[in-house]
Design a protein around this motif. Structure first.
Motif: not given
Ligand code: ARG
Length: 701
Positions: A21-22, A25, A65, A68, A71, A90, A139, A167-168, A170, A258, A264
């Motif tokens: 999903i990112n 991965m 996941d 993490f 989230n 998720r 997201r 993509y996030h 953080d 991931a 995270c």
């Molecule tokens: N595999 C997770 C995702 O894509 C990783 C999440 C990472 N978390 C974060 N706060 N950046 O959602």
């Protein structure tokens, strides 16, 4: 150990890369080692325990996941906003995080269904607690930000993420103690970077290089002057040391697979509430209405795409789909933008697509006064080719002289209200100009489906025809030209010198002679080459009959210019019998007005060429007025100029061998323009043939 700080973590018992999903991965499914993951996680856990209390949430099967915890949601004081995951992979984590938060005494807010927000992964408090930075673009939806502002009573600053590796929020942004900020600027759009620069003084901004960004240096846990992260370059560590931060590296490579690292894997659950800080939403929303063949004409897609591409987000409040082929649809769309500035830009684009503000909304568009001649107040509404109306004294007033790239002036006259398009240079001190986007609407004709289908056949929508279809288009255009001539209409031709080089001169001359052309627009060159051909039989020195260069022929065109200059004008040369054939000859003979606009590369110029471009533009505009059809023949420069001056509703045919020119001109988003990619000489010869067929008596061969 600082007992006042608490983090929530989740042990990697069930951690794995199970899906993609990112981008991190990709290629990593089942490629992480559980053992090493456990070891790395333990190290992070112990490191954090030296500085804070770490709470644990029970890991669950099937939601790998869940490690993490950033989230899980966003927490401040005793309030929590539960995440609503964008990806269904998720979403299964939501109930577990919700249960943990409720068991630990948090009031849990939940966002409306289908409004994604991924918690502290996309929302980071300024470490002084002055505001909340919130990310969107991948997201979390921008529309979630006003909820955060309301529930946490805090100012939310929206940042748009542009690089899917980050993509996030953080992953590329980390507020630090004392107002410092660690971040990777290329992950954000220009507007967001400006916002960051406005809020964080330069001395406090630590911009990192891509090399550090891809090892997740920004995905750091900051506790006072300590920063815990996966890995940082020496340069970055030194930079941080200089401003008093100590970096603790702890390898988290298994989690990088991931797309996550230190930050995270944690959720700070002790974020103090600042008593003096309150909500102020920079995020703005507005509702617009759209009517018409929203699906068939692709209008709704265009509108929604432009909102998202422009940095906003939308919610379709109502969509009523027309049931019959002929029925129109209507939609109400709520548009959200991160700031007023972005909203204005989205709204003006939506207005151009025909979107309307709710009817009762505004009584007057906003007017500002011109204080310097030829200069508009900033923020003026820029016009399009579409019929436009502005709201004045609670009435819709139609704008006169519709054209592209003008400002709208509104005035009161003894005969009532008047609104018209004015070029910037024509603005007078005291003129009242429409600014902003309040109370403006454009009208898009909604052709019925049937009508569009037949028109598409005849005018091929805004499409560009292929060689095979040229003949078909020519038939249609010939028909069109004849109709206009017989009804006393007006056809304007804009043409470049290629018309002559490709042997189209005699055909265009024929069209003028036979009354198919009511005005001719061009530059110096077409006239020079036309007359060269008439006087010397060459075009730029090439013999037009034999197709070979004539010795010394490269000077022919200058001799022609010289001759016309001697006579004082093309018309005079025609009168004196010096020019006896050609396009310009026919124009003079049949009193067809022409305008030649000069340019930097002109030889001569001819006495008729207008070298004052402002005058030339005015002249063009005058000749275009009232046109039913404009035939643009192989002159990008003059044709684009003409396109800008012409309101929607005038049919345009653009012929050029270069598809790029044709696409540019036929892309007026309407059925009224057709592009023909072909040799212009060939086109004109086919056109004349076809017109002759239509007008000569029917004969059996
Ligand atoms: N595999 C997770 C995702 O894509 C990783 C999440 C990472 N978390 C974060 N706060 N950046 O959602």
């Amino acid at each position: 150990m600082t007992s006042s700080i608490r983090f929530l973590m989740c042990a990697p018992d069930h951690y794995d890369v199970d899906y993609v999903i990112n981008p991190w991965m990709e290629g990593n499914i089942h490629k992480s080692s559980r053992e090493r993951a456990v070891e790395q996680w333990q190290q992070l856990f112990h490191l954090l325990k030296d500085h804070a209390i770490v709470d644990l949430v029970q890991p669950e099967k099937g939601v790998p996941d869940m490690v993490f915890t950033a989230n899980a949601g966003l927490v401040q004081g005793k309030t929590a906003v539960l995440s609503r995951f964008f990806h269904k992979e998720r979403q299964g984590e939501e109930p577990f995080f919700k249960a943990w938060l409720e068991e630990h005494g948090f009031t849990v807010h939940e966002l409306p269904k289908d409004l994604p927000f991924e918690g502290a992964g996309d929302a980071l408090f300024d470490r002084e607690g002055r505001w909340l930075w919130a990310g969107y673009g991948f997201r979390s939806e921008l529309d979630s930000h006003p909820y955060l502002a309301r529930w946490l009573d805090i100012e939310v600053l929206s940042l748009r993420l542009m690089d899917e590796r980050f993509y996030h929020l953080d992953t590329c942004f980390c507020p630090l103690a004392d107002g410092y900020l660690l971040y990777y600027p290329p992950a954000f759009d220009a507007y967001s970077n400006r916002l960051i620069e406005m809020r964080v003084p330069e001395a406090k901004r630590i911009a990192i290089a891509e090399e550090d960004a891809v090892t997740f240096a920004c995905n750091a846990v900051n506790i006072d002057r300590t920063i815990v992260l996966n890995k940082a370059s020496d340069k970055l560590k030194q930079r941080l040391a200089e401003v008093g931060f100590r970096v603790l590296e702890t390898p988290l490579t298994e989690f990088l697979k991931a797309g996550g690292a230190a930050k995270c894997l944690t959720l700070r659950v002790t974020e103090p509430v600042q008593a003096n800080v309150h909500a102020s939403a920079t995020v703005e929303s507005r509702v617009v209405r759209m009517d018409g063949h929203l699906l068939d004409a692709g209008l709704i897609n265009q509108a929604l795409d432009l909102i998202v591409d422009g940095g906003g987000s939308f919610q379709v409040l109502n969509f009523s789909l027309g049931e019959q082929r002929q029925s129109t649809s209507s939609a109400e769309v709520k548009v959200t933008a991160p700031s007023h500035e972005v909203m204005e830009s989205l709204m003006s684009q939506l207005i151009d697509l025909g979107a309307l503000p709710p009817p009762e909304d505004v009584c007057d568009s906003i007017l500002e006064t011109v204080t310097q001649a030829g200069v508009s107040p900033d923020d003026f509404y820029v016009t399009t080719i579409y019929p436009t109306q502005v709201r004045v004294q609670c009435e819709w007033v139609k704008v006169r002289g519709q054209r592209m790239d003008a400002a709208i002036v509104v005035r009161e006259t003894p005969h009532g209200l008047d609104a018209y398009c004015s070029l910037l240079r024509d603005l007078q001190v005291g003129d009242r100009v429409v600014v902003g986007v309040e109370g403006i609407r454009t009208i898009r004709k909604t052709e019925s489906r049937e009508q569009r289908n037949t028109q598409e056949f005849s005018f091929m929508g805004a499409g560009v025809s292929s060689e095979r279809r040229v003949e078909l288009v020519v038939e249609q255009i010939a028909w069109e030209l004849r109709q206009i001539r017989d009804q006393g209409g007006k056809v304007v031709v804009s043409a470049g010198p290629v018309v002559i080089h490709t042997g189209g001169g005699e055909h265009l001359a024929h069209l003028v002679r036979e009354g198919y052309v009511q005005a001719l627009l061009g530059g110096n060159a077409i006239a020079v080459h036309d007359i060269e051909q008439s006087m010397m039989g060459t075009s730029l020195g090439v013999d037009m009959k034999r197709g070979v260069s004539v010795r010394g022929g490269h000077r022919h065109h200058l001799k022609v210019i010289n001759t016309i200059r001697r006579y004082g004008s093309i018309a005079k040369a025609v009168e004196q019998g010096v020019v006896t054939s050609g396009i310009l000859y026919e124009c003079v003979k049949h009193n067809i007005p022409f305008s030649l606009a000069g340019s930097i590369r002109d030889d001569g110029p001819l006495p008729d060429t207008q070298m004052d471009l402002i005058k030339a533009q005015t002249d063009y505009a005058r000749l275009i007025e009232g046109a039913d059809l404009i035939l643009m023949l192989s002159s990008m420069l003059h044709s684009i100029g003409v396109g800008n001056m012409t309101p929607a509703g005038v049919k345009m045919v653009c012929v050029d061998i270069n598809p790029a020119v044709v696409t540019k001109l036929s892309d007026r988003g309407s059925v009224e323009s057709v592009g023909v990619v072909t040799d212009v000489g060939l086109f004109l010869s086919l056109l004349v043939q076809q017109l002759n067929k239509l007008t000569s008596p029917y004969r059996v061969a």
